[in-house]
Design a protein around this motif. Sequence first.
Motif, mmCIF file in Angstrom:
data_model
loop_
_atom_site.group_PDB
_atom_site.id
_atom_site.type_symbol
_atom_site.label_atom_id
_atom_site.label_comp_id
_atom_site.label_asym_id
_atom_site.label_seq_id
_atom_site.Cartn_x
_atom_site.Cartn_y
_atom_site.Cartn_z
ATOM 1 N N PHE A 36 -0.892 10.984 -5.333
ATOM 2 C CA PHE A 36 -1.841 9.972 -5.784
ATOM 3 C C PHE A 36 -1.918 8.828 -4.774
ATOM 4 N N TRP A 37 -0.765 8.411 -4.290
ATOM 5 C CA TRP A 37 -0.680 7.324 -3.314
ATOM 6 C C TRP A 37 -1.323 7.748 -1.989
ATOM 7 N N ALA A 38 -0.982 8.960 -1.524
ATOM 8 C CA ALA A 38 -1.450 9.446 -0.222
ATOM 9 C C ALA A 38 -2.966 9.600 -0.170
ATOM 10 N N LYS A 39 -3.570 9.926 -1.290
ATOM 11 C CA LYS A 39 -5.023 10.105 -1.330
ATOM 12 C C LYS A 39 -5.789 8.783 -1.436
ATOM 13 N N GLY A 40 -5.055 7.691 -1.511
ATOM 14 C CA GLY A 40 -5.705 6.385 -1.566
ATOM 15 C C GLY A 40 -6.290 6.034 -2.915
ATOM 16 N N TRP A 41 -5.863 6.752 -3.949
ATOM 17 C CA TRP A 41 -6.453 6.541 -5.269
ATOM 18 C C TRP A 41 -5.972 5.257 -5.940
ATOM 19 N N ILE A 42 -4.811 4.765 -5.544
ATOM 20 C CA ILE A 42 -4.342 3.499 -6.126
ATOM 21 C C ILE A 42 -5.336 2.393 -5.795
ATOM 22 N N GLU A 43 -5.754 2.363 -4.545
ATOM 23 C CA GLU A 43 -6.715 1.347 -4.095
ATOM 24 C C GLU A 43 -8.088 1.575 -4.713
ATOM 25 N N SER A 48 -9.637 -1.791 -6.208
ATOM 26 C CA SER A 48 -10.971 -2.171 -5.726
ATOM 27 C C SER A 48 -11.991 -2.454 -6.830
ATOM 28 N N PRO A 49 -12.075 -1.638 -7.878
ATOM 29 C CA PRO A 49 -13.086 -1.894 -8.918
ATOM 30 C C PRO A 49 -12.893 -3.263 -9.574
ATOM 31 N N THR A 68 -0.140 -3.402 -8.050
ATOM 32 C CA THR A 68 -0.217 -2.050 -8.601
ATOM 33 C C THR A 68 0.603 -1.084 -7.755
ATOM 34 N N TYR A 69 0.668 -1.352 -6.456
ATOM 35 C CA TYR A 69 1.521 -0.531 -5.587
ATOM 36 C C TYR A 69 2.983 -0.631 -6.018
ATOM 37 N N LEU A 70 3.397 -1.826 -6.404
ATOM 38 C CA LEU A 70 4.769 -2.016 -6.885
ATOM 39 C C LEU A 70 4.993 -1.236 -8.173
ATOM 40 N N LEU A 71 3.988 -1.236 -9.042
ATOM 41 C CA LEU A 71 4.078 -0.486 -10.293
ATOM 42 C C LEU A 71 4.261 1.004 -10.016
ATOM 43 N N ILE A 105 -4.768 1.431 -17.871
ATOM 44 C CA ILE A 105 -5.568 0.458 -17.125
ATOM 45 C C ILE A 105 -7.053 0.791 -17.213
ATOM 46 N N ASP A 106 -7.379 2.074 -17.119
ATOM 47 C CA ASP A 106 -8.793 2.479 -17.132
ATOM 48 C C ASP A 106 -8.931 3.812 -17.849
ATOM 49 N N LYS A 107 -9.687 3.832 -18.927
ATOM 50 C CA LYS A 107 -9.827 5.044 -19.733
ATOM 51 C C LYS A 107 -10.611 6.141 -19.020
ATOM 52 N N THR A 108 -11.377 5.793 -17.982
ATOM 53 C CA THR A 108 -12.152 6.814 -17.269
ATOM 54 C C THR A 108 -11.264 7.720 -16.426
ATOM 55 N N THR A 109 -9.996 7.344 -16.248
ATOM 56 C CA THR A 109 -9.073 8.188 -15.484
ATOM 57 C C THR A 109 -8.343 9.184 -16.382
#
Length: 319
Positions: A36-43, A48-49, A68-71, A105-109
């Motif tokens: 998840f981190w490697a694909k840049g999805w955290i950002e 970003s949104p 969020t990175y710390l989380l 954090i976001d229900k769309t995920t």
Amino acid sequence: MKNKINKYINTNVDSSTLVVFRVLFGLQMMFSLIRFWAKGWIESIYISPIFHFKYYGFTCVQSLGEYTYLLFFICFLSALFITLGYKYKLSITLFFLSFTYIQLIDKTTYLNHYYFISIVSFFLIFLPANCRFSLDSVKKEISYTNIPKWNIDLIKILIVTVYFYAGIAKINCDWLFRAMPLSLWLPQKYDLLYIGNILSKEWIAFVMSWCGMIFDVLIGIFLFSKAYKNYAYGLVLIFHTLTAILFPKIGMFPFIMMSLTIIFLDKNIHKRFIIKFNSFFSFKSNKETKAIKKGNKYTMSLLACVLIIHILFPLRHNM
């Protein structure tokens, strides 16, 4: 009836099954978080949104911005410690809280297996998965070779529930008699080596639709069967390997299910796993005790209620 329940509660089984489950669960979660981190999805998903869709009752759960990175790091570190069996109770609790917070954090995920992971991690808080082959057992200089049978059955029933309701959801006209959406998806895989041509055939979508439904509804019965569980696990491997190849966007779900359903296999397989890895990592304690206490009635009641809710609640869609 009461005597049978008491007898079941006091029945012990080899602890290696739950221990192997703990290790595989931790490894899968570590890999998933790295991916998840490697694909840049955290950002892209959480930072970003400027707006996130919220679950009802959880509007207070907000993105932490750059923190969020710390989380995610806390979640990853917890998964690592779960794998090693280090500070297990704290680690699995932190994992449950951090992972669930991320999903809220976001229900769309939302994905079904994200919810499944949260529930499994919640159950593991109350189960002695660090009783053996763990840094905790080494530190305490004691390990337990046996645990209550219900500890393992709880996880098994939860896994079977996932499969069963996936099958029930497929029993509808679109899935079975129109082969939707497979009749749309499979022809797009025409470029797959060896199997691309056959996937473009109309009949294959119907075959796979029916096989998928039958597999999901019945696989639990065979996984619980002493005579057929090895064959059933073979089908699990085939089924999820195909879904991973054909539908890579499904993410980690096939790999999670392939690894976690190992819990259904014979205890001797899990014992060999522990013996093999003990020769490398030496997770050995000075003292081994045969059985761990069965657990208090409040814990058992809580977990039983949570499990029953997850068995009965999906029925609202089918009544």
